[in-house]
Scaffold this active site. Structure first.
Site, PDB file in Angstrom:
ATOM      1  N   TYR A 101       9.609  22.319   7.716  1.00 39.03           N
ATOM      2  CA  TYR A 101       9.522  20.619   6.117  1.00 39.03           C
ATOM      3  C   TYR A 101      10.462  19.836   7.344  1.00 39.03           C
ATOM      4  O   TYR A 101      10.562  19.005   7.308  1.00 39.03           O
ATOM      5  CB  TYR A 101       9.796  20.865   4.706  1.00 39.03           C
ATOM      6  CG  TYR A 101      10.035  19.827   3.573  1.00 39.03           C
ATOM      7  CD1 TYR A 101       8.526  19.363   3.683  1.00 39.03           C
ATOM      8  CD2 TYR A 101      11.604  19.311   3.626  1.00 39.03           C
ATOM      9  CE1 TYR A 101       9.022  18.100   2.725  1.00 39.03           C
ATOM     10  CE2 TYR A 101      11.405  18.391   3.448  1.00 39.03           C
ATOM     11  CZ  TYR A 101      10.367  17.204   2.313  1.00 39.03           C
ATOM     12  OH  TYR A 101      10.508  16.267   1.585  1.00 39.03           O
ATOM     13  N   ILE A 152       6.799  10.599  -6.844  1.00 44.35           N
ATOM     14  CA  ILE A 152       7.470   9.341  -5.863  1.00 44.35           C
ATOM     15  C   ILE A 152       6.843   8.237  -5.892  1.00 44.35           C
ATOM     16  O   ILE A 152       7.343   6.815  -6.239  1.00 44.35           O
ATOM     17  CB  ILE A 152       8.313   9.500  -4.683  1.00 44.35           C
ATOM     18  CG1 ILE A 152       9.815  11.363  -4.957  1.00 44.35           C
ATOM     19  CG2 ILE A 152       8.796   8.640  -4.018  1.00 44.35           C
ATOM     20  CD1 ILE A 152      10.539  11.449  -3.711  1.00 44.35           C
ATOM     21  N   GLY A 153       5.317   8.726  -6.016  1.00 40.15           N
ATOM     22  CA  GLY A 153       4.752   7.441  -4.819  1.00 40.15           C
ATOM     23  C   GLY A 153       4.047   6.744  -6.544  1.00 40.15           C
ATOM     24  O   GLY A 153       4.172   5.593  -6.052  1.00 40.15           O
ATOM     25  N   SER A 176       0.158   9.291  -6.933  1.00 38.03           N
ATOM     26  CA  SER A 176      -0.971   9.236  -8.258  1.00 38.03           C
ATOM     27  C   SER A 176      -0.151  10.288  -8.489  1.00 38.03           C
ATOM     28  O   SER A 176       0.097  10.349 -10.731  1.00 38.03           O
ATOM     29  CB  SER A 176      -1.927  10.319  -8.097  1.00 38.03           C
ATOM     30  OG  SER A 176      -1.448  11.145  -7.180  1.00 38.03           O
ATOM     31  N   SER A 177       1.044  10.668  -8.509  1.00 37.61           N
ATOM     32  CA  SER A 177       2.374  11.171  -9.031  1.00 37.61           C
ATOM     33  C   SER A 177       3.802  11.181  -8.393  1.00 37.61           C
ATOM     34  O   SER A 177       4.070  10.825  -7.201  1.00 37.61           O
ATOM     35  CB  SER A 177       2.179  12.636  -9.207  1.00 37.61           C
ATOM     36  OG  SER A 177       2.065  13.783  -8.272  1.00 37.61           O
ATOM     37  N   LEU A 220       0.929  -1.441   0.313  1.00 38.04           N
ATOM     38  CA  LEU A 220      -0.211  -0.064   0.171  1.00 38.04           C
ATOM     39  C   LEU A 220       1.130   0.789   0.089  1.00 38.04           C
ATOM     40  O   LEU A 220       1.899   1.140   0.882  1.00 38.04           O
ATOM     41  CB  LEU A 220      -0.465   0.183   1.280  1.00 38.04           C
ATOM     42  CG  LEU A 220      -1.971   1.026   1.801  1.00 38.04           C
ATOM     43  CD1 LEU A 220      -2.469   1.616   0.064  1.00 38.04           C
ATOM     44  CD2 LEU A 220      -2.540   1.197   3.187  1.00 38.04           C
ATOM     45  N   GLY A 249      -0.293   9.125  -1.599  1.00 41.80           N
ATOM     46  CA  GLY A 249       0.613   9.417  -2.004  1.00 41.80           C
ATOM     47  C   GLY A 249       0.543   8.828  -3.918  1.00 41.80           C
ATOM     48  O   GLY A 249       2.071   9.391  -4.050  1.00 41.80           O
TER      49      GLY A 249
END
Length: 271
Positions: free
Chosen positions: A146, A18-19, A15-16, A10, A13
């Site tokens: 961050y 690194i994920g 959708s684009s 699983l 993130g």
């Protein structure tokens, strides 16, 4: 290798960036892969099942984990990738904005992890991989929050690894340096910009614009994720890419004042 030999993965993130590339790499390595995104997306052509999940929502997180368990019967690997960037002076962000950033970058990881751990403990097996950053072990001028979230991920992950090892579950952090799409596609601006920081902020923005075209591709990180997922004896930390390895060595072995000057020079700050 069939999709059941490696297990079920699983990836948040997905959708684009690194994920997505990580999900694709795991699929090629033999995993049955479920990816998440905040908005509905069709399953990918290469066999990744996409599901809706907002990592800041407890019910959404629980729902997606239950959906994967219902469809696949287990979760062998969780890759916590969903995250946001924030570039600006620390003074320029309200507490509310910082809380929102941490809600995704830290508490989202915690929500997902807490949701999958019960099933992993029952099976006596599991891997959790958190996408960190070199900014989790070095300071980052104009990316303080961050960096703070990534520092927190480091401490959380290593502590958790000690706790769950008794259940044959391991936790690792992947530490890339600059990767295309991390800041330029998922970044937000400070909500209380101050004129006093305009020049420095512009210099840092220019730095990222210069570095990103030459930065590592997401595939560099994805390959390290696959390694961490399949290592017989996984490490707690994996650097991803040549630059990340160099920064890690410099941080460990360079005298503090030399490292300080090098970092300020990198960020185009007065030495």
């Amino acid at each position: 290798m069939s999709e059941t030999e490696r297990g079920v993965a699983l990836v948040t993130g997905a959708s684009s960036g690194i994920g997505l590339v990580t999900a694709q790499a795991l699929r090629r390595d033999g995993y049955r892969v479920f990816g998440t995104s905040r908005k509905p997306m069709p399953d990918t052509a290469d066999g990744i099942t996409m599901l809706i999940c907002d990592v800041i929502d407890d019910a959404s997180v629980q729902s997606v984990v239950e959906e994967v368990l219902s469809r696949a019967g287990r979760i062998d690997l969780l890759v916590n990738n969903a995250g946001l960037g924030l570039i600006g002076g620390a003074e320029e962000s309200s507490v509310a904005q910082v809380q929102a950033l941490f809600d995704v970058n830290l508490f989202g990881v915690i929500r997902m992890t807490n949701a999958v751990l019960p099933s992993m403990r029952r099976r006596g097996k599991g891997r959790i991989i958190n996408i960190g950053s070199v900014l989790g072990f070095i300071p980052a001028p104009y990316a303080a929050y961050y960096s703070a979230a990534k520092h927190a991920i480091e401490g959380y992950s290593e502590s958790l690894d000690h706790e769950v090892r008794a259940f044959n579950i391991r936790v690792s952090v992947i530490e890339p340096a600059f990767v295309r799409t991390v800041f330029d596609q998922n970044g937000i601006k400070p909500d209380s910009m101050l004129n006093e920081y305009d020049r420095a902020r512009a210099d840092v923005d220019a730095l990222f614009r210069d570095v990103m075209p030459k930065a590592d591709l997401p595939a560099v990180v994805a390959d390290v994720v696959v390694k961490a997922a399949t290592d017989a004896r996984p490490r707690r930390r994996y650097t991803a890419g040549k630059a990340a390895k160099q920064i890690s060595l410099l941080r460990r072995f360079a005298p503090a004042d030399i490292f300080d000057k090098s970092l300020r020079k990198q960020f185009r700050l007065p030495v």
